[in-house]
Design a protein around this motif. Sequence first.
Motif, PDB file in Angstrom:
ATOM      1  N   ILE A  16       4.297 -43.335 -29.657  1.00  0.00           N
ATOM      2  CA  ILE A  16       3.117 -43.832 -28.643  1.00  0.00           C
ATOM      3  C   ILE A  16       3.796 -44.819 -27.557  1.00  0.00           C
ATOM      4  CG2 ILE A  16       1.039 -44.672 -28.108  1.00  0.00           C
ATOM      5  CD1 ILE A  16      -0.026 -43.207 -30.777  1.00  0.00           C
ATOM      6  N   LYS A  17       4.290 -45.767 -28.070  1.00  0.00           N
ATOM      7  CA  LYS A  17       5.016 -46.911 -27.572  1.00  0.00           C
ATOM      8  C   LYS A  17       6.038 -46.330 -26.257  1.00  0.00           C
ATOM      9  CE  LYS A  17       2.319 -50.417 -28.858  1.00  0.00           C
ATOM     10  NZ  LYS A  17       1.246 -50.931 -27.759  1.00  0.00           N
ATOM     11  N   LYS A  18       6.776 -45.605 -26.953  1.00  0.00           N
ATOM     12  CA  LYS A  18       8.116 -45.158 -26.340  1.00  0.00           C
ATOM     13  C   LYS A  18       7.481 -44.169 -25.159  1.00  0.00           C
ATOM     14  CE  LYS A  18      12.183 -42.374 -26.643  1.00  0.00           C
ATOM     15  NZ  LYS A  18      13.342 -41.961 -27.532  1.00  0.00           N
ATOM     16  N   LEU A  20       4.830 -44.554 -23.449  1.00  0.00           N
ATOM     17  CA  LEU A  20       3.805 -45.205 -22.522  1.00  0.00           C
ATOM     18  C   LEU A  20       4.802 -45.835 -21.434  1.00  0.00           C
ATOM     19  CD1 LEU A  20       1.412 -47.091 -24.685  1.00  0.00           C
ATOM     20  CD2 LEU A  20       0.847 -45.223 -23.318  1.00  0.00           C
ATOM     21  N   TYR A  21       6.083 -45.921 -21.707  1.00  0.00           N
ATOM     22  CA  TYR A  21       7.068 -46.340 -20.506  1.00  0.00           C
ATOM     23  C   TYR A  21       7.133 -45.451 -19.441  1.00  0.00           C
ATOM     24  CZ  TYR A  21       8.113 -50.585 -23.299  1.00  0.00           C
ATOM     25  OH  TYR A  21       7.917 -51.550 -24.098  1.00  0.00           O
ATOM     26  N   GLN A  22       6.598 -44.163 -19.647  1.00  0.00           N
ATOM     27  CA  GLN A  22       6.789 -43.019 -18.610  1.00  0.00           C
ATOM     28  C   GLN A  22       5.609 -43.153 -17.666  1.00  0.00           C
ATOM     29  OE1 GLN A  22       7.240 -39.504 -20.367  1.00  0.00           O
ATOM     30  NE2 GLN A  22       8.861 -39.991 -21.822  1.00  0.00           N
ATOM     31  N   THR A  23       4.472 -44.281 -17.955  1.00  0.00           N
ATOM     32  CA  THR A  23       3.475 -44.499 -17.056  1.00  0.00           C
ATOM     33  C   THR A  23       3.486 -45.609 -16.351  1.00  0.00           C
ATOM     34  OG1 THR A  23       2.265 -43.027 -18.727  1.00  0.00           O
ATOM     35  CG2 THR A  23       0.984 -44.457 -17.488  1.00  0.00           C
ATOM     36  N   ALA A  24       3.056 -45.711 -15.316  1.00  0.00           N
ATOM     37  CA  ALA A  24       2.814 -47.062 -14.527  1.00  0.00           C
ATOM     38  C   ALA A  24       2.080 -48.187 -15.519  1.00  0.00           C
ATOM     39  CB  ALA A  24       1.899 -46.906 -13.396  1.00  0.00           C
ATOM     40  N   PRO A  25       2.581 -49.261 -15.345  1.00  0.00           N
ATOM     41  CA  PRO A  25       2.467 -50.429 -16.305  1.00  0.00           C
ATOM     42  C   PRO A  25       0.615 -50.653 -16.381  1.00  0.00           C
ATOM     43  CG  PRO A  25       4.200 -51.108 -15.155  1.00  0.00           C
ATOM     44  CD  PRO A  25       3.756 -49.869 -14.475  1.00  0.00           C
ATOM     45  N   TYR A  26       0.076 -50.407 -15.170  1.00  0.00           N
ATOM     46  CA  TYR A  26      -1.528 -50.708 -15.099  1.00  0.00           C
ATOM     47  C   TYR A  26      -2.435 -49.681 -15.723  1.00  0.00           C
ATOM     48  CZ  TYR A  26      -0.918 -48.063 -10.894  1.00  0.00           C
ATOM     49  OH  TYR A  26      -0.448 -46.869 -10.087  1.00  0.00           O
ATOM     50  N   ASN A  27      -1.589 -48.407 -16.039  1.00  0.00           N
ATOM     51  CA  ASN A  27      -2.435 -47.530 -16.631  1.00  0.00           C
ATOM     52  C   ASN A  27      -1.958 -47.354 -18.042  1.00  0.00           C
ATOM     53  OD1 ASN A  27      -3.712 -46.476 -14.646  1.00  0.00           O
ATOM     54  ND2 ASN A  27      -1.940 -45.244 -14.008  1.00  0.00           N
ATOM     55  N   ARG A  28      -1.224 -48.170 -18.945  1.00  0.00           N
ATOM     56  CA  ARG A  28      -0.618 -48.052 -20.084  1.00  0.00           C
ATOM     57  C   ARG A  28      -1.729 -48.238 -21.002  1.00  0.00           C
ATOM     58  NH1 ARG A  28       5.359 -50.620 -19.303  1.00  0.00           N
ATOM     59  NH2 ARG A  28       6.065 -48.987 -17.964  1.00  0.00           N
ATOM     60  N   GLU A  29      -2.395 -49.381 -20.926  1.00  0.00           N
ATOM     61  CA  GLU A  29      -3.361 -49.778 -22.081  1.00  0.00           C
ATOM     62  C   GLU A  29      -4.393 -48.407 -22.246  1.00  0.00           C
ATOM     63  OE1 GLU A  29      -6.645 -53.326 -22.919  1.00  0.00           O
ATOM     64  OE2 GLU A  29      -4.885 -53.663 -21.861  1.00  0.00           O
ATOM     65  N   ASP A  30      -4.898 -47.910 -21.100  1.00  0.00           N
ATOM     66  CA  ASP A  30      -5.874 -46.837 -20.933  1.00  0.00           C
ATOM     67  C   ASP A  30      -5.338 -45.704 -21.667  1.00  0.00           C
ATOM     68  OD1 ASP A  30      -7.805 -48.535 -19.708  1.00  0.00           O
ATOM     69  OD2 ASP A  30      -7.210 -47.927 -17.908  1.00  0.00           O
ATOM     70  N   LEU A  31      -4.213 -45.247 -21.308  1.00  0.00           N
ATOM     71  CA  LEU A  31      -3.558 -44.309 -21.955  1.00  0.00           C
ATOM     72  C   LEU A  31      -3.347 -44.234 -23.500  1.00  0.00           C
ATOM     73  CD1 LEU A  31      -2.306 -41.401 -21.382  1.00  0.00           C
ATOM     74  CD2 LEU A  31      -0.310 -42.585 -20.997  1.00  0.00           C
ATOM     75  N   GLU A  32      -2.967 -45.526 -23.770  1.00  0.00           N
ATOM     76  CA  GLU A  32      -2.895 -45.815 -25.181  1.00  0.00           C
ATOM     77  C   GLU A  32      -4.164 -45.513 -26.032  1.00  0.00           C
ATOM     78  OE1 GLU A  32      -1.155 -49.213 -28.454  1.00  0.00           O
ATOM     79  OE2 GLU A  32      -1.438 -49.643 -26.431  1.00  0.00           O
ATOM     80  N   GLN A  33      -5.206 -45.793 -25.453  1.00  0.00           N
ATOM     81  CA  GLN A  33      -6.763 -45.779 -25.898  1.00  0.00           C
ATOM     82  C   GLN A  33      -6.935 -44.213 -26.071  1.00  0.00           C
ATOM     83  OE1 GLN A  33      -9.335 -48.070 -23.924  1.00  0.00           O
ATOM     84  NE2 GLN A  33      -8.503 -50.043 -24.635  1.00  0.00           N
ATOM     85  N   GLU A  34      -6.895 -43.580 -24.987  1.00  0.00           N
ATOM     86  CA  GLU A  34      -7.063 -42.173 -25.123  1.00  0.00           C
ATOM     87  C   GLU A  34      -6.264 -41.503 -26.095  1.00  0.00           C
ATOM     88  OE1 GLU A  34      -9.117 -40.424 -23.316  1.00  0.00           O
ATOM     89  OE2 GLU A  34      -9.835 -42.100 -22.774  1.00  0.00           O
TER      90      GLU A  34
END
Length: 80
Positions: A16-18, A20-34
Motif C-alpha cells: 500500500i505504501k509503495k 501511494l507514491y504513484q499518487t500526488a502527495p495531497y491525495n495519498r492519505e485519502d487513497l490509503e483510507q479508501e
Amino acid sequence: MYIDYETILHEFEPKIKKSLYQTAPYNREDLEQEIKLKIYEKLPVIQNIDAPGYYEFVHGEALVAEPKARYSDRPSLLNK
C-alpha cells in the motif's frame, strides 16, 4: 480459515505504501483510507478463499482423478 483485519493490513502495508507514491502527495492519505476500506469490505471473500494445494495446483485435477487408460492398453491402429 480465519484471518483478522489487522493481520491482513499488516501484510499489505508495504505494498500500500509503495503504491501511494504513484499518487500526488495531497491525495495519498485519502487513497490509503479508501484502500483499507476496500480490504475491510472484501474481508469475507478473503476469508472464504479455498486455494488448491501444491499437488492440485501443479498437476491439475486430471492427474488427481483416476488415471485414464495408458497408451499401451489401447488397441493398436497398426494391427488392422
